[in-house]
Write an enzyme that holds these catalytic residues in place. Structure first.
Site, PDB file in Angstrom:
ATOM      1  N   SER A   1      46.985  42.178  38.373  1.00  0.00           N
ATOM      2  CA  SER A   1      46.732  40.744  38.506  1.00  0.00           C
ATOM      3  C   SER A   1      46.176  40.211  37.194  1.00  0.00           C
ATOM      4  O   SER A   1      45.411  40.906  36.495  1.00  0.00           O
ATOM      5  CB  SER A   1      45.725  40.465  39.618  1.00  0.00           C
ATOM      6  OG  SER A   1      45.319  39.102  39.608  1.00  0.00           O
TER       7      SER A   1
ATOM      8  N   TYR B   1      38.256  42.885  44.585  1.00  0.00           N
ATOM      9  CA  TYR B   1      39.675  42.911  44.199  1.00  0.00           C
ATOM     10  C   TYR B   1      39.827  43.094  42.696  1.00  0.00           C
ATOM     11  O   TYR B   1      40.614  43.931  42.220  1.00  0.00           O
ATOM     12  CB  TYR B   1      40.313  41.609  44.651  1.00  0.00           C
ATOM     13  CG  TYR B   1      41.740  41.386  44.221  1.00  0.00           C
ATOM     14  CD1 TYR B   1      42.793  41.993  44.894  1.00  0.00           C
ATOM     15  CD2 TYR B   1      42.036  40.538  43.147  1.00  0.00           C
ATOM     16  CE1 TYR B   1      44.109  41.775  44.511  1.00  0.00           C
ATOM     17  CE2 TYR B   1      43.342  40.312  42.760  1.00  0.00           C
ATOM     18  CZ  TYR B   1      44.372  40.931  43.437  1.00  0.00           C
ATOM     19  OH  TYR B   1      45.673  40.710  43.049  1.00  0.00           O
TER      20      TYR B   1
END
Length: 248
Positions: A139, A152
């Site tokens: 990401s 995350y």
């Protein structure tokens, strides 16, 4: 002639489904999804229309039984295994002040350990052939940071470190290992979880050089290149597919 086999985890929807659709033109597929549901059935049917033979593994990849089932599926296709796209994961938003250690560990399990399990399961078949492509989906948040996503983001940074280390180890076997960093990608789920969706889209476009929403197909295109023979001299890299967001 038999096709090579690509494994795509988290293939039932969103980015994973787009990757499966893109790779189905060139590979037979092993697809994982958390549930044996209509989403997965639609992905399988679309892949088969493109000529791909498709096997599925359903279940939670944080659980040993599902990890064992994925490993067995890879072993069944060992002679034709060529690529793994490790995509499965999730990003529940939890403010740091509400994050207990058990929840944090769960985020690491979901967004890091599952990737390690998938890469570990694919390694023997790829090493035995002295050829392979491994792509893990990370990401752009590893570079930017964002509130409510500490677990995350920590896991995805760990994933990128894992990829660099494994790239060193598997390079002598002609196996490349890379990550793709999606930016803000438009998926159906965001309409349900973002209350001010219209304003969010405007803010996001203001951050980007490319003034459109990213699509799952944009990520699939980058993955398709990285698993192709043309990407044989690219390894240990993290490629942003974010419309230039990180430049802002």
């Amino acid at each position: 002639m038999s096709r090579a086999v690509a494994v795509v985890t988290g293939a039932g929807s969103g980015i994973g489904a787009a990757i499966a659709a893109r790779l189905a033109t060139d590979f037979d597929l092993v697809l994982t999804h958390r549930h044996d549901d209509t989403d997965l059935a639609a992905v399988v049917e679309a892949a088969r229309r493109q000529g791909a033979h498709t096997d599925t593994v359903t279940g939670d990849l944080t659980l040993p039984d599902t990890q064992d089932a994925l490993r067995a599926a890879m072993e069944n296709h060992a002679s034709r295994m060529a690529a793994l796209v490790s995509n499965a994961g999730a990003y529940p938003r939890i403010p740091w002040g509400q994050m207990d250690l058990n929840t944090f560990r769960g985020q690491l399990e979901l967004n890091l350990v599952t990737h390690a399990a998938a890469i570990g399961a694919a390694t023997p078949a790829l090493v035995s052939k002295s050829y392979g492509r491994i792509v893990a989906i990370s990401s752009v948040m590893t570079q930017i940071g964002r509130v409510d996503l500490a677990g995350y983001i920590a896991a995805k940074n760990g994933l990128e470190g894992l990829v660099r280390a494994v790239a060193r180890e598997l390079g002598p076997h002609n196996i490349t290992v890379n990550t793709v960093r999606p930016g803000s990608i438009e998926v159906l789920a965001e309409h349900a979880v973002v209350p001010d969706h219209h304003d969010m889209v405007k803010r996001q476009l203001d951050r980007q050089c490319i003034k459109r929403r990213g699509q799952p197909s944009d990520i699939a295109a980058a993955v398709a290149f990285l698993v192709s023979p043309d990407a044989g001299f690219i390894t240990g890299q993290a490629i942003n597919v974010d419309g230039g967001w990180h430049l802002s």
